[in-house]
Write a protein that holds these residues in place. Structure first.
Motif, mmCIF file in Angstrom:
data_model
loop_
_atom_site.group_PDB
_atom_site.id
_atom_site.type_symbol
_atom_site.label_atom_id
_atom_site.label_comp_id
_atom_site.label_asym_id
_atom_site.label_seq_id
_atom_site.Cartn_x
_atom_site.Cartn_y
_atom_site.Cartn_z
ATOM 1 N N GLU A 190 10.045 3.135 6.400
ATOM 2 C CA GLU A 190 9.809 1.701 6.668
ATOM 3 C C GLU A 190 10.729 1.251 7.792
ATOM 4 O O GLU A 190 11.938 1.437 7.724
ATOM 5 N N LYS A 248 7.325 -12.221 5.526
ATOM 6 C CA LYS A 248 6.157 -11.628 6.179
ATOM 7 C C LYS A 248 5.061 -12.674 6.288
ATOM 8 O O LYS A 248 4.921 -13.510 5.390
ATOM 9 N N ARG A 263 6.684 -12.204 -0.446
ATOM 10 C CA ARG A 263 6.693 -10.798 -0.075
ATOM 11 C C ARG A 263 8.107 -10.222 -0.077
ATOM 12 O O ARG A 263 8.284 -9.009 -0.202
ATOM 13 N N GLY A 313 -5.870 -9.202 0.627
ATOM 14 C CA GLY A 313 -5.240 -8.073 1.324
ATOM 15 C C GLY A 313 -4.281 -7.281 0.449
ATOM 16 O O GLY A 313 -4.228 -6.054 0.511
ATOM 17 N N ILE A 314 -3.511 -7.987 -0.393
ATOM 18 C CA ILE A 314 -2.557 -7.275 -1.265
ATOM 19 C C ILE A 314 -3.342 -6.475 -2.304
ATOM 20 O O ILE A 314 -3.002 -5.322 -2.607
ATOM 21 N N VAL A 336 8.618 5.474 12.350
ATOM 22 C CA VAL A 336 7.882 6.708 12.651
ATOM 23 C C VAL A 336 7.402 6.566 14.091
ATOM 24 O O VAL A 336 6.569 5.716 14.395
ATOM 25 N N GLY A 362 -0.166 -15.191 2.852
ATOM 26 C CA GLY A 362 -0.320 -16.336 1.957
ATOM 27 C C GLY A 362 0.300 -16.082 0.588
ATOM 28 O O GLY A 362 0.487 -16.998 -0.196
ATOM 29 N N CYS A 387 -0.661 -14.898 -2.259
ATOM 30 C CA CYS A 387 -1.385 -15.021 -3.529
ATOM 31 C C CYS A 387 -1.743 -13.626 -4.010
ATOM 32 O O CYS A 387 -2.286 -12.825 -3.249
ATOM 33 N N ALA A 444 0.833 -1.212 0.000
ATOM 34 C CA ALA A 444 0.000 0.000 0.000
ATOM 35 C C ALA A 444 0.862 1.255 0.000
ATOM 36 O O ALA A 444 0.677 2.162 -0.823
ATOM 37 N N ARG A 501 12.386 -8.883 3.443
ATOM 38 C CA ARG A 501 12.006 -9.515 4.702
ATOM 39 C C ARG A 501 10.816 -10.450 4.461
ATOM 40 O O ARG A 501 9.974 -10.212 3.620
ATOM 41 N N ASN A 507 -3.993 -2.255 4.875
ATOM 42 C CA ASN A 507 -4.596 -2.765 6.104
ATOM 43 C C ASN A 507 -4.849 -1.676 7.135
ATOM 44 O O ASN A 507 -5.714 -1.824 7.994
HETATM 45 C C1 LIG Z 1 -2.231 -15.559 7.381
HETATM 46 C C2 LIG Z 1 -2.377 -14.492 6.338
HETATM 47 C C3 LIG Z 1 -2.459 -14.849 4.998
HETATM 48 C C4 LIG Z 1 -2.621 -13.858 4.020
HETATM 49 N N1 LIG Z 1 -2.674 -14.248 2.727
HETATM 50 C C5 LIG Z 1 -2.850 -13.319 1.756
HETATM 51 C C6 LIG Z 1 -2.865 -13.702 0.398
HETATM 52 O O1 LIG Z 1 -2.666 -14.849 0.033
HETATM 53 N N2 LIG Z 1 -3.093 -12.727 -0.533
HETATM 54 C C7 LIG Z 1 -3.310 -11.434 -0.189
HETATM 55 O O2 LIG Z 1 -3.551 -10.603 -1.068
HETATM 56 N N3 LIG Z 1 -3.245 -11.031 1.108
HETATM 57 C C8 LIG Z 1 -3.026 -11.946 2.085
HETATM 58 N N4 LIG Z 1 -2.933 -11.553 3.388
HETATM 59 C C9 LIG Z 1 -3.105 -10.121 3.725
HETATM 60 C C10 LIG Z 1 -1.876 -9.291 3.375
HETATM 61 O O3 LIG Z 1 -0.724 -9.840 3.954
HETATM 62 C C11 LIG Z 1 -2.064 -7.844 3.887
HETATM 63 O O4 LIG Z 1 -3.357 -7.421 3.606
HETATM 64 C C12 LIG Z 1 -1.060 -6.899 3.256
HETATM 65 O O5 LIG Z 1 0.245 -7.174 3.707
HETATM 66 C C13 LIG Z 1 -1.393 -5.440 3.601
HETATM 67 O O6 LIG Z 1 -0.445 -4.595 3.005
HETATM 68 P P1 LIG Z 1 -0.112 -3.172 3.656
HETATM 69 O O7 LIG Z 1 0.816 -2.498 2.717
HETATM 70 O O8 LIG Z 1 -1.366 -2.501 4.037
HETATM 71 O O9 LIG Z 1 0.609 -3.496 5.025
HETATM 72 P P2 LIG Z 1 1.902 -4.367 5.326
HETATM 73 O O10 LIG Z 1 2.211 -5.271 4.208
HETATM 74 O O11 LIG Z 1 1.676 -4.953 6.678
HETATM 75 O O12 LIG Z 1 3.076 -3.292 5.392
HETATM 76 C C14 LIG Z 1 3.130 -2.358 6.431
HETATM 77 C C15 LIG Z 1 4.579 -1.954 6.617
HETATM 78 O O13 LIG Z 1 4.622 -0.857 7.558
HETATM 79 C C16 LIG Z 1 5.774 -0.994 8.367
HETATM 80 N N5 LIG Z 1 5.554 -0.239 9.597
HETATM 81 C C17 LIG Z 1 4.655 -0.497 10.581
HETATM 82 N N6 LIG Z 1 4.721 0.453 11.546
HETATM 83 C C18 LIG Z 1 5.682 1.335 11.158
HETATM 84 C C19 LIG Z 1 6.220 2.517 11.748
HETATM 85 N N7 LIG Z 1 5.758 3.008 12.912
HETATM 86 N N8 LIG Z 1 7.226 3.169 11.099
HETATM 87 C C20 LIG Z 1 7.700 2.684 9.905
HETATM 88 N N9 LIG Z 1 7.210 1.556 9.321
HETATM 89 C C21 LIG Z 1 6.218 0.897 9.927
HETATM 90 C C22 LIG Z 1 5.894 -2.507 8.575
HETATM 91 O O14 LIG Z 1 7.212 -2.877 8.910
HETATM 92 C C23 LIG Z 1 5.429 -3.056 7.212
HETATM 93 O O15 LIG Z 1 6.526 -3.331 6.340
HETATM 94 C C24 LIG Z 1 -2.717 -12.499 4.389
HETATM 95 C C25 LIG Z 1 -2.611 -12.142 5.737
HETATM 96 C C26 LIG Z 1 -2.437 -13.119 6.683
HETATM 97 C C27 LIG Z 1 -2.332 -12.722 8.115
#
Ligand SMILES: Cc1cc2nc3c(=O)[nH]c(=O)nc-3n(C[C@H](O)[C@H](O)[C@H](O)COP(=O)(O)OP(=O)(O)OC[C@H]3O[C@@H](n4cnc5c(N)ncnc54)[C@H](O)[C@@H]3O)c2cc1C
Length: 402
Positions: free
Chosen positions: A34, A42, A105, A307-308, A129, A45, A47, A15, A40, A295
């Motif tokens: 970040e 994570k 990831r 979620g992705i 942050v 799943g 997909c 995101a 790293r 998220n």
């Molecule tokens: C068991 C499981 C299976 C899943 N399977 C799938 C799947 O198959 N397909 C799919 O599409 N989705 C799947 N998801 C969901 C998916 O992993 C998330 O929806 C997705 O990672 C969200 O992306 P994001 O960019 O919002 O957040 P994230 O990927 O969580 O990235 C947030 C980033 O912010 C950073 N961060 C946090 N706080 C701070 C701070 N204070 N300062 C600086 N950096 C910070 C973190 O280190 C992290 O790198 C799954 C989730 C789980 C739990």
């Protein structure tokens, strides 16, 4: 990085990086912060629905998906106990890439972060942050580089939370609630040599949890699941010397024949990772001062693996909304309007997906409901195909906007 930017984005998951790329390409000065070093692993799943292919290409990560991801996912199997019900997955719109695939990831997030850097985004990593204070038009973010006690302040016209759902910003931590037996904890591990049919996406249902298995890049399989805290605690009480991840692995092998068969010839690569508790639900609000993507804006039960998609597509929605104002100052001056319109667009795009995912997740975890679910799916496998279609596998919000 200059001490003042148009937009400061917290978190370089899909995101945060996607939003950073889109804003920077439009000429905005962007800082992306970040806390973890990449690549790293994570808990995920991994997909990626084919509905994201065009957006990934537009972000400059289409090659990572086309060349790096695992086999095309053409069928889904719902596994519970000794049962397995197989159905077709729906084709998505892109004719050249109509099927979802899995990509670790490590690769996806690193590629998007690199594209953000190439677009001119100032990347601060690993850097946390610690706090964000102020209001639209005049934010102050306190940053601390990993391993250093020193902090520095960055001024930003707009600030966006893209920090996922596990970690809250430090000044939100007071709102964290106490542990509950029904909390869902998430686990993931990688396996080499797993016996998963080519093109198959097995979804797992068991008492107190759900999960999935998939073959990603280089034949490496990902097994990910969520399990209720009380279920995990009772399983751990029976094997007190084992780590939580190994207890989860034994439970999956013992309860789902398809998992036992798939992992029988396999070798685990690296340790089990754990995260949680999950907080499914909508967090974006019409009166948000801090804008939210991924998220941080809202989360579906990961049983639908969307979620992705929601991370990438919510970034596209917000970028579209912000860039309509031309400059960050202009968007900040109309912040109430921006936040209200974005929250509405977010709900329209994703709230149905959250409801579908919640219904499917609860049906999978509850023994009575999952018996009914299996009976229905056996009688009408098209239910799974239609569920995947309604879950967002075929159409992107970004395409709908174009
Ligand atoms: C068991 C499981 C299976 C899943 N399977 C799938 C799947 O198959 N397909 C799919 O599409 N989705 C799947 N998801 C969901 C998916 O992993 C998330 O929806 C997705 O990672 C969200 O992306 P994001 O960019 O919002 O957040 P994230 O990927 O969580 O990235 C947030 C980033 O912010 C950073 N961060 C946090 N706080 C701070 C701070 N204070 N300062 C600086 N950096 C910070 C973190 O280190 C992290 O790198 C799954 C989730 C789980 C739990």
């Amino acid at each position: 990085m200059s001490a003042r930017v148009d937009a400061l984005i917290v978190g370089a998951g899909p995101a945060g990086s996607a939003l950073a790329i889109l804003l920077a390409r439009a000429g905005w000065s962007v800082a992306l912060v970040e806390k973890q070093a990449f690549p790293r692993r994570k808990v995920c799943g991994e997909c990626i629905a084919a509905s994201n292919v065009c957006l990934l290409q537009a972000l400059g990560a289409g090659d990572a998906f086309a060349q790096g991801a695992g086999p095309e996912l053409r069928r889904v199997a719902l596994l519970r106990g000794a049962d397995a019900i197989v159905a077709d997955l729906p084709r998505a719109a892109p004719p050249h890439a109509p099927w979802g695939r899995a990509l670790g990831r490590e690769a996806l997030d690193t590629r998007l972060r690199d594209r953000a850097r190439e677009a001119g985004v100032a990347i601060r990593q690993p850097c946390i942050v610690q706090a964000i204070e102020g209001a639209p038009g005049a934010w102050k973010a306190v940053l601390r580089a990993a391993g250093s006690p020193a902090t520095r302040v960055v001024d930003a016209t707009l600030a966006v939370a893209a920090h996922g759902s596990w970690e809250r910003l430090p000044d939100e931590r007071a709102a964290e609630r106490a542990h509950r037996p029904g909390d869902l904890l998430a686990f993931k591990a990688n396996f080499r040599g797993a016996a998963i049919d080519d093109g198959l996406l097995p979804v797992l249902a068991f008492r107190g949890g759900y999960g999935g298995m998939v073959v990603a890049e280089d034949g490496l399989a990902t097994v990910a699941c969520c399990i209720r805290r009380e279920r995990l605690q009772s399983a751990r009480a029976a094997s007190p010397s084992q780590s939580a991840g190994l207890v989860v692995e034994s439970l999956l092998r013992a309860e789902i024949e398809g998992v036992a068969r798939a992992l029988e010839p396999a070798r685990r690569v690296g340790p089990w990772l754990a995260a949680g508790p999950l907080r499914p639900g909508v967090r974006v609000r019409a009166d948000d001062a801090l804008l939210r993507v991924g998220n941080a804006a809202g989360e579906a039960h990961p049983i639908i693996g969307e979620g992705i998609s929601m991370a990438l597509q919510s970034a596209a929605l917000l970028a579209d909304e912000l860039l309509a104002y031309g400059s960050a100052e202009a968007a900040a001056a109309r912040h109430a309007h921006v936040a209200r319109r974005y929250a509405r667009a977010w709900r329209l795009a994703f709230a149905p997906r959250l409801r579908l995912a919640a219904a499917f997740a609860h049906a999978a975890m509850n023994p009575g409901a999952s018996t009914l679910l299996m009976a229905l799916a056996r009688a009408w496998p098209g239910l799974l195909t239609e569920g995947a279609r309604r879950g967002g596998k075929t159409r992107s919000v970004a395409e709908a906007m174009a």
